[in-house]
Design an enzyme around this catalytic site. Sequence first.
Site, PDB file in Angstrom:
ATOM      1  N   SER A 272       0.832  -1.208   0.000  1.00 14.86           N
ATOM      2  CA  SER A 272       0.000   0.000   0.000  1.00 14.86           C
ATOM      3  C   SER A 272       0.867   1.259   0.000  1.00 14.86           C
ATOM      4  O   SER A 272       0.504   2.278  -0.611  1.00 14.86           O
ATOM      5  CB  SER A 272      -0.940  -0.003   1.207  1.00 14.86           C
ATOM      6  OG  SER A 272      -0.222   0.129   2.424  1.00 14.86           O
ATOM      7  N   LYS A 273       2.022   1.206   0.680  1.00 16.70           N
ATOM      8  CA  LYS A 273       2.941   2.351   0.671  1.00 16.70           C
ATOM      9  C   LYS A 273       3.508   2.567  -0.731  1.00 16.70           C
ATOM     10  O   LYS A 273       3.653   3.709  -1.189  1.00 16.70           O
ATOM     11  CB  LYS A 273       4.088   2.118   1.651  1.00 16.70           C
ATOM     12  CG  LYS A 273       3.672   1.837   3.096  1.00 16.70           C
ATOM     13  CD  LYS A 273       3.046   3.019   3.756  1.00 16.70           C
ATOM     14  CE  LYS A 273       2.737   2.715   5.217  1.00 16.70           C
ATOM     15  NZ  LYS A 273       1.997   3.816   5.872  1.00 16.70           N
ATOM     16  N   ILE A 274       3.817   1.477  -1.411  1.00 13.83           N
ATOM     17  CA  ILE A 274       4.352   1.570  -2.767  1.00 13.83           C
ATOM     18  C   ILE A 274       3.285   2.127  -3.706  1.00 13.83           C
ATOM     19  O   ILE A 274       3.579   2.966  -4.574  1.00 13.83           O
ATOM     20  CB  ILE A 274       4.843   0.190  -3.242  1.00 13.83           C
ATOM     21  CG1 ILE A 274       5.976  -0.305  -2.340  1.00 13.83           C
ATOM     22  CG2 ILE A 274       5.308   0.248  -4.691  1.00 13.83           C
ATOM     23  CD1 ILE A 274       6.415  -1.730  -2.613  1.00 13.83           C
ATOM     24  N   PHE A 277       3.072   5.799  -3.272  1.00 14.76           N
ATOM     25  CA  PHE A 277       4.196   6.496  -3.901  1.00 14.76           C
ATOM     26  C   PHE A 277       3.993   6.581  -5.410  1.00 14.76           C
ATOM     27  O   PHE A 277       4.246   7.633  -6.019  1.00 14.76           O
ATOM     28  CB  PHE A 277       5.500   5.774  -3.584  1.00 14.76           C
ATOM     29  CG  PHE A 277       6.698   6.386  -4.251  1.00 14.76           C
ATOM     30  CD1 PHE A 277       7.344   7.475  -3.684  1.00 14.76           C
ATOM     31  CD2 PHE A 277       7.171   5.893  -5.459  1.00 14.76           C
ATOM     32  CE1 PHE A 277       8.441   8.055  -4.301  1.00 14.76           C
ATOM     33  CE2 PHE A 277       8.271   6.466  -6.084  1.00 14.76           C
ATOM     34  CZ  PHE A 277       8.900   7.552  -5.505  1.00 14.76           C
ATOM     35  N   GLU A 285       3.235   9.057   5.419  1.00 14.30           N
ATOM     36  CA  GLU A 285       3.845   8.729   6.704  1.00 14.30           C
ATOM     37  C   GLU A 285       5.290   9.211   6.770  1.00 14.30           C
ATOM     38  O   GLU A 285       5.769   9.619   7.832  1.00 14.30           O
ATOM     39  CB  GLU A 285       3.783   7.228   6.968  1.00 14.30           C
ATOM     40  CG  GLU A 285       4.255   6.853   8.356  1.00 14.30           C
ATOM     41  CD  GLU A 285       4.247   5.357   8.640  1.00 14.30           C
ATOM     42  OE1 GLU A 285       4.717   4.957   9.725  1.00 14.30           O
ATOM     43  OE2 GLU A 285       3.795   4.587   7.768  1.00 14.30           O
TER      44      GLU A 285
END
Length: 538
Positions: A272-274, A277, A285
């Site tokens: 999910s962070k990727i 981005f 975050e």
Amino acid sequence: MPSSSKRSANEKSTSSPPHKRRRSSSSNSYTAANSDAEESPLNVFLLDAKMKPETIEELLSIIDNFRNVDENLSLKEKSGSSERELHLCPNMKDADVVITVVHMRKRLERHVDWSIARRKAIVTPQWLRDSADSGHLLPCGKYAALGDLYQETVQNCPDGDSSQTHPDSNSNSESHDQESESFVPPVPKNGTDIRHNHRYACMRYSPLTCPNQILVEKIAILRRSRELEGLDMQALSYERAISVLKAFPCPITSDNIHEISELPHIGNKIYSKIQEFVQHGDISECKSILCETRYQSLVDLTTVYGIGPATARKLYSSGLRTIKDLERHYEVSPKTSDDIADSLNPEHFRGTGPTTGLPQLSIKVGLALREEFSLHITRNEVEEIHDVVMNELANIRSGCVSTITGGYRRGKDKSNDIDIVISHKDLKSGGGQVKGLCAELVKRLYDKGLVTHVMHLSSFREHNALRTSHWDSLEKALTVFKLPDQQKKHQHVHRRLDLVFAAPEVYWTAVVGWTGSRMFERDLKLALSVLSNHGSEA
């Protein structure tokens, strides 16, 4: 999956929904349609184990309606050229390509003999989807379903594409994007199972130039934040993800992000962070973390040599926030670095002195020399320091051999410190030749003013098979080294120098162990553990 919920994957569909590249002729007439064609149909086998019914229906539809035309041809040439069709093959032995969602060798062997599998290109369903979308067969390498069959899948792929050849191969094609081409992983040679999606870091390529460097740096902020707070397991998860992303062979975009979810060590949270981005060019975050005063203080404190995350948290809880606070607390300034060496106990050079004061010494030295330690070391200076050390060692003991390890051995242009592993070329008596040599060399370098500070000095310890106490088969010295200034033409600065002495029988093991990176070493131990377990079972 219950048999009532699906039909046999390798039986022809009579009611498949039309695909956007619909052929004019039915797939059932493939023999007649290709009787005059230059290329025979490509046989595809669907291994339906663990495959969902809707996935089977989708793949059958694509196979029924697939068109493959060379996109480099003109419109006139295309109209007169043959189209290579896909034929659903009922027998895996006759198939050119096997499509499966199975990713483990043991599970695959329940359905097919391994000797047969090694002669096929075994890919994931995404290969068929992407080939249909592009209108031509794609290279199979990045779609390999099983890591154990990566090389065989590349070699047996029917795409006829040369982009996956080893980089040593010469190619005069001007149609390839040179920037993307530089990141294509080479085909492993001699059966070496090295690929970007391997589970272990020691079996993945780790290029100095990473095509996703900005993303890696963002994830590194998340890892660093967890590490500083003592959340070691979370930090390790991010570190594993970073190692995997560094090995990914091309920039991650919205078009290929689905491949990231299939990589090892990329869980839902990191994925999910990727995604965030890729969509927004940043991770929210990370912005929040960088604005936190606690994070900023802990980062500053750990820039001092000798202060790790645990010590930094203790200092922070004591009210220390900045480098200036540290200087006042330890009564150290950059001008006092030469005086700190006076606290050394001569017994340290024999490896027998007390070590309780050495951590404090390391912090004081690291604080006093912080600015100099922050300067990167060029490869030329690393080699110069290595030559000076080995010349001094030759005056003590002949026949010694050495290897510069660390970032230098990994190919980095600049290093933060210097690591040298030393042994003796005599395999029979070399162990005795190097025993005690570490302290003797350090004392010689110290007396000559080349080593200015000694933060740690240890001697050989006997091997403890029961591991009831800490043991190490290496002699180590963690020192500060400074090359002599030559007639004031060049002012040298202090450098961190680690000297490691190993017996000949463990010399190359020590070289590998001191080369890094940290994740490489960790996964190397895991891989060796797995191999040893398999060996004991055999």
